[in-house]
Design an enzyme around this catalytic site. Structure first.
Site, PDB file in Angstrom:
ATOM      1  N   PHE A 118       0.847  -1.191   0.000  1.00 51.37           N
ATOM      2  CA  PHE A 118       0.000   0.000   0.000  1.00 51.37           C
ATOM      3  C   PHE A 118       0.883   1.241   0.000  1.00 51.37           C
ATOM      4  CE2 PHE A 118      -4.394   1.344   0.626  1.00 51.37           C
ATOM      5  CZ  PHE A 118      -5.084   0.182   0.299  1.00 51.37           C
ATOM      6  N   GLN A 238      -7.633  15.197   2.947  1.00 48.57           N
ATOM      7  CA  GLN A 238      -7.005  14.316   1.958  1.00 48.57           C
ATOM      8  C   GLN A 238      -7.832  14.140   0.691  1.00 48.57           C
ATOM      9  OE1 GLN A 238      -6.379   9.814   2.669  1.00 48.57           O
ATOM     10  NE2 GLN A 238      -4.334  10.703   2.676  1.00 48.57           N
ATOM     11  N   HIS A 240      -8.011  11.657  -2.339  1.00 49.91           N
ATOM     12  CA  HIS A 240      -7.536  10.339  -2.767  1.00 49.91           C
ATOM     13  C   HIS A 240      -7.235  10.409  -4.259  1.00 49.91           C
ATOM     14  CE1 HIS A 240      -7.359   6.084  -3.629  1.00 49.91           C
ATOM     15  NE2 HIS A 240      -7.398   5.817  -2.345  1.00 49.91           N
ATOM     16  N   LEU A 250     -14.550   5.835  -4.987  1.00 50.41           N
ATOM     17  CA  LEU A 250     -13.195   5.401  -4.673  1.00 50.41           C
ATOM     18  C   LEU A 250     -12.781   4.150  -5.435  1.00 50.41           C
ATOM     19  CD1 LEU A 250     -10.805   5.791  -2.686  1.00 50.41           C
ATOM     20  CD2 LEU A 250     -11.982   4.238  -1.146  1.00 50.41           C
ATOM     21  N   GLU A 253      -6.442   2.163  -3.391  1.00 54.66           N
ATOM     22  CA  GLU A 253      -5.004   2.170  -3.587  1.00 54.66           C
ATOM     23  C   GLU A 253      -4.482   0.739  -3.738  1.00 54.66           C
ATOM     24  OE1 GLU A 253      -3.525   5.093  -0.888  1.00 54.66           O
ATOM     25  OE2 GLU A 253      -1.631   4.048  -0.696  1.00 54.66           O
ATOM     26  N   HIS A 351     -11.640  12.867   0.191  1.00 53.63           N
ATOM     27  CA  HIS A 351     -11.708  11.532   0.758  1.00 53.63           C
ATOM     28  C   HIS A 351     -11.711  11.471   2.279  1.00 53.63           C
ATOM     29  CE1 HIS A 351     -11.286   7.232   0.846  1.00 53.63           C
ATOM     30  NE2 HIS A 351     -10.103   7.268   1.418  1.00 53.63           N
ATOM     31  N   ARG A 393      -2.686  11.265   5.801  1.00 57.02           N
ATOM     32  CA  ARG A 393      -2.843   9.904   6.307  1.00 57.02           C
ATOM     33  C   ARG A 393      -2.365   8.886   5.276  1.00 57.02           C
ATOM     34  NH1 ARG A 393      -6.456   6.007   5.461  1.00 57.02           N
ATOM     35  NH2 ARG A 393      -8.126   7.242   4.524  1.00 57.02           N
TER      36      ARG A 393
END
Lengths: 581, 231
Positions: A118, A238, A240, A250, A253, A351, A393
């Protein structure tokens, strides 16, 4: 209006991961209620996809210190390091505990929990991407939410589903309980309770393009902010990197963790230029900024050059269908593209809120930047800011955050309830809520001041002026726009005058919370004259550790004016250095 | 594109007979039905009531009947359905307001199957082992989002709401066939009941209604077999 009173020792607002985990901890030790505006299984934890990191070392050597290093570096050194240590150390037991409760994790051939790569997670402090994220295909959040709910059902936890909490009662610094609106009947419920926990999730709906559910409107942070309490690090929001083009849905990731590649219109793997060592697995702030930069420079794909492509075609059908089945479905459903053979149009999507209600590592809520604690009030999950995520994050750390700090907040509630005695909530505690609702129902409807119009203007303007790139000019412009929207929102009217499922009334209340979130975000962003993590000021492109290695604390006074103060970051073994990947 | 949206309206508060309201809505071909409902609520009739949350098919809030079929409103694009578009609440649960039904009985029925892992095994401080093959046995039914699209498409459920329903059976399946679980005996005992698994008449409506693509009827058949094998 009918007013019904209940007495509990503790009340948890929100039934996503943090709220349910806290309920499991606190439930056996007190008379507890969980209040949620949704059925618990509708909570947005269920939409999390890719995984939950823990240094289980099931695939390769790993240890929680490396996880902590990555989290701190990923946060652009704004995370509080003692809190990060707790997060990464307790991660291991938290994952194991979920497995014991039945979570169907994906498995290795050995039968151990499978782990994948990740963004921003590495071994040996940046040497190579780490296999650290424990997952259940690409529906890890769904499985966490289901498992926690199942555990609550087995324990007989008391739920109040589809109740909207509208007010918290604090008298002389001590919590007395909350007042809620029963959505299906329009009745008012007073919950006398000396411990109250906020687990209301994020507030991505202040933006137009967002991965967030409609329900994510900052209700918990809004309620406290309206009482003059601070919100921490609100400028760090954030984006994404891979939301489905235009829709913002979404795409995990994990797609890049499994080997997916981002390409611009020329087919170039552009992340090689921005993060030469870990490329597409750089942290989200960097990848989103890179995408936005490519689009600005005319390298975006499509007729308007306004997106990039997420290419999974080289992974093969087997990997895609086994590891990424849900996002494959989303792409087929919403853009009618076949990810096995064709690249997917993506753009950054709003996000996750790194900021929120300031708490210590035990979920206790701070009333100021000096660390004073509000008696009986707790927060955890995305609604809270511990801070373990700092300015950015890392992927998978939010699912971790909700279970680690949900548990800790639940524990704190137990401690508090055991050392205090019952309190009496004030007689007239429902008055403010009754007045507010009555006023909205009695006011004649005027289309000019409809909830939707104000909300749409807020979302569109936030997307234009307070997104990935920010300047003094864009933020000042947005401040003015929000001022105007706030004035309009004071006159907001609803056309539905009924009691049963008056969701327009709920929308009006949520709008107020969203406007608070937007104002706190913009005010804090305006004051932070540096670029760090997700907060990119084009007029101040460098990180400034001398002046801004600090958490912001925004408060609103009675006149609506926002003031920003600062609290030093708690450092530890990692000294801030230049962030390269 | 110009759409004609026909919505079955009702409000328990007034108790008046339900009626069809017709809205003309401008939409893009790629818009979801949920976007269209939101557009109506935002700009045409604020009192329209429907549940919504994630808007991409994972929270299970917005099951409804669209042109005669149980769907999640956020999973259907307007270009995929014929115009005019008829929208009604799901069948078999009491309607409260417009597209919102009372879900309490649905969740009560879910709770009857003991939908949680039952195990006396001592677990130690590491994860229990489960092979990928053992996981595969239950993976399909773990996807359930409790939207009720299956249960409210079931002809048996329509005529007898004491039937435990497909969704509860899916959730029972998820645990009965979990290699780590030890509660199958109890669950199978519950599902043996006259309102349990054998009330299913394999109409397959549930399987075609499931927005998560779960093979619901197959799961129910597996439970029936397990009951027979264990009795």
């Amino acid at each position: 209006m009918k007013v019904i009173k209940h007495t509990f020792d503790g009340v948890i607002i929100g039934a996503g991961g943090a709220g349910l985990r806290a309920a499991i901890e606190a439930g056996p030790h007190m008379n507890l209620a969980v209040i949620s505006k949704l059925y618990p299984t509708r909570s947005h934890t269920g939409a999390a996809q890719g995984g939950m990191s823990a240094a289980l070392a099931n695939v390769e050597e790993d240890n929680w210190n490396w996880h902590a290093f990555d989290t701190v570096k990923g946060s652009d050194y704004l995370a509080d390091q003692p809190a990060v240590d707790i997060l990464c150390k307790e991660a291991i037991d938290s994952v194991v505990e979920l497995e014991h409760w039945g979570l169907p994790f994906s498995r290795l051939d050995s039968g151990k929990i499978a782990q994948r790569r990740f963004g921003g997670h590495t071994v040996r402090e940046g040497e190579a991407p780490a296999f650290r994220a424990c997952y259940a295909a690409d529906r890890t959040g769904h499985m966490i939410l289901q498992t926690l709910y199942q555990k609550c059902v087995s324990m007989g936890v008391t739920f109040f589903d589809e109740f909207q909490v509208l007010d918290i009662k604090i008298d002389e610094g001590i919590c007395q309980g909350v007042v809620a609106y029963e959505i299906s009947t329009g009745d008012i419920h007073i919950f006398e309770s000396r411990a109250v926990m906020f687990a209301t999730g994020g507030f991505g709906k202040m933006y137009k393009v967002s991965s967030n559910a409609h329900s994510l409107t900052g209700d918990g942070p809004g309620m406290l902010f309206q009482k003059g309490l601070p919100l921490e690090d609100m400028e760090f929001y954030q984006f994404h990197p891979t939301g489905i083009y235009k829709l913002g849905i979404l795409l995990s990731e994990a797609a890049r963790g499994e080997g997916g590649i981002l390409r611009n219109k020329n087919g170039e793997r552009f992340m090689e230029r921005y993060a030469p060592s870990i490329k597409d697995l750089a942290p989200r702030d960097m990848v989103s900024r890179a995408i936005a930069t490519e689009i600005r420079e005319g390298n975006g794909a499509g007729p308007k050059n306004d997106y990039v492509l997420l290419d999974l075609t080289h992974l093969g059908e087997e990997v895609i269908m086994e590891k990424l089945p849900d996002i494959t479905d989303f792409v087929r459903t919403y853009v009618k593209i076949e990810p096995i053979t064709d690249p997917i149009p993506v753009q950054p999507t709003a996000h996750y809120a790194m900021g929120g209600i300031p708490t210590n590592v035990n979920g206790e809520v701070f009333t100021d930047e000096k660390g004073s604690v509000l008696e009986g009030v707790y927060a955890a999950g995305e609604a809270a800011c511990v801070s373990v995520h700092g300015a950015n994050r890392l992927g998978t750390n939010s699912l971790l955050d909700i279970v680690v700090f949900g548990r800790r907040a639940g524990k704190s509630m137990v401690d508090y309830v055991s050392r205090t005695s019952r309190i009496q909530i004030s007689e007239n505690s429902a008055e403010d809520v009754v007045n507010k609702i009555t006023a909205l129902l009695e006011k004649e409807h005027n289309e000019e001041y409809s909830v939707a119009k104000i909300r749409e203007s807020m979302q569109e303007s936030m997307n234009s002026n307070a997104q990935i790139f920010r300047t003094e000019e864009s933020l000042s412009k947005q401040t003015k726009i929000l001022e105007d929207l706030r004035n309009r929102s004071k006159k907001v009217t609803v056309s539905d005058k009924g009691k049963v499922f008056n969701t327009e009334l709920i929308d009006a209340i949520e709008l107020e919370n969203l406007l608070d979130m937007a104002e706190a975000t913009v005010a804090s962003a305006l004051e932070r004259k540096e670029s760090r993590g997700a907060h990119t000021r084009e007029d101040y492109p460098e990180r400034d550790d001398v002046n801004f290695l600090k958490h912001s604390f925004a408060t609103k006074d009675g006149s609506g004016k926002i003031k920003v103060k600062y609290k030093n970051v708690e450092l530890g073994k990692y000294t801030p250095m230049e962030r390269k990947y | 594109m110009e759409l004609e949206i026909r919505i079955l309206r009702y409000n328990i508060e007034t108790g008046n007979k339900s009626r069809w309201d017709i809205f003309q809505v401008e939409a893009l071909p790629d818009d979801r039905i949920l976007d269209v409902l939101q557009e109506i609520k935002s700009h045409k009739d604020g009192s329209l009531a429907f549940r919504k949350s994630c808007a991409h098919g994972v929270c299970g809030s917005d099951a409804m009947i669209i042109n005669g079929k149980n769907e999640l409103a956020c999973q259907v694009l307007v270009k995929e359905v014929s115009n005019p578009i008829k929208i009604e609440p799901i069948r078999g649960l009491p309607v409260v307001k417009d597209l919102i039904v009372d879900m309490n009985d649905f969740f009560e029925s879910y709770k009857k199957v003991l939908p949680y892992l039952i195990s006396e095994e001592s677990t130690g401080d590491r994860e229990r082992l489960q092979s990928p093959q053992e996981l595969e046995r239950i993976e399909d039914t773990t996807k359930c989002i409790l939207c009720a699209a299956c249960t409210t498409s079931c002809p048996v459920f329509w005529t007898s709401d004491s039937f435990i329903g497909p969704a509860s059976l899916v959730n029972a399946h998820r645990f009965i066939f979990d290699s780590r679980d030890q509660g199958s005996k109890q669950r199978l005992e519950i599902l043996k009941d006259v309102n349990g698994a054998f009330r299913c008449r394999t109409a397959f409506n549930c399987t075609s209604a499931c927005p998560r693509g779960i093979s619901v009827t197959k799961a129910i058949e597996e439970i029936k077999k397990e009951i027979v094998l264990n009795s």
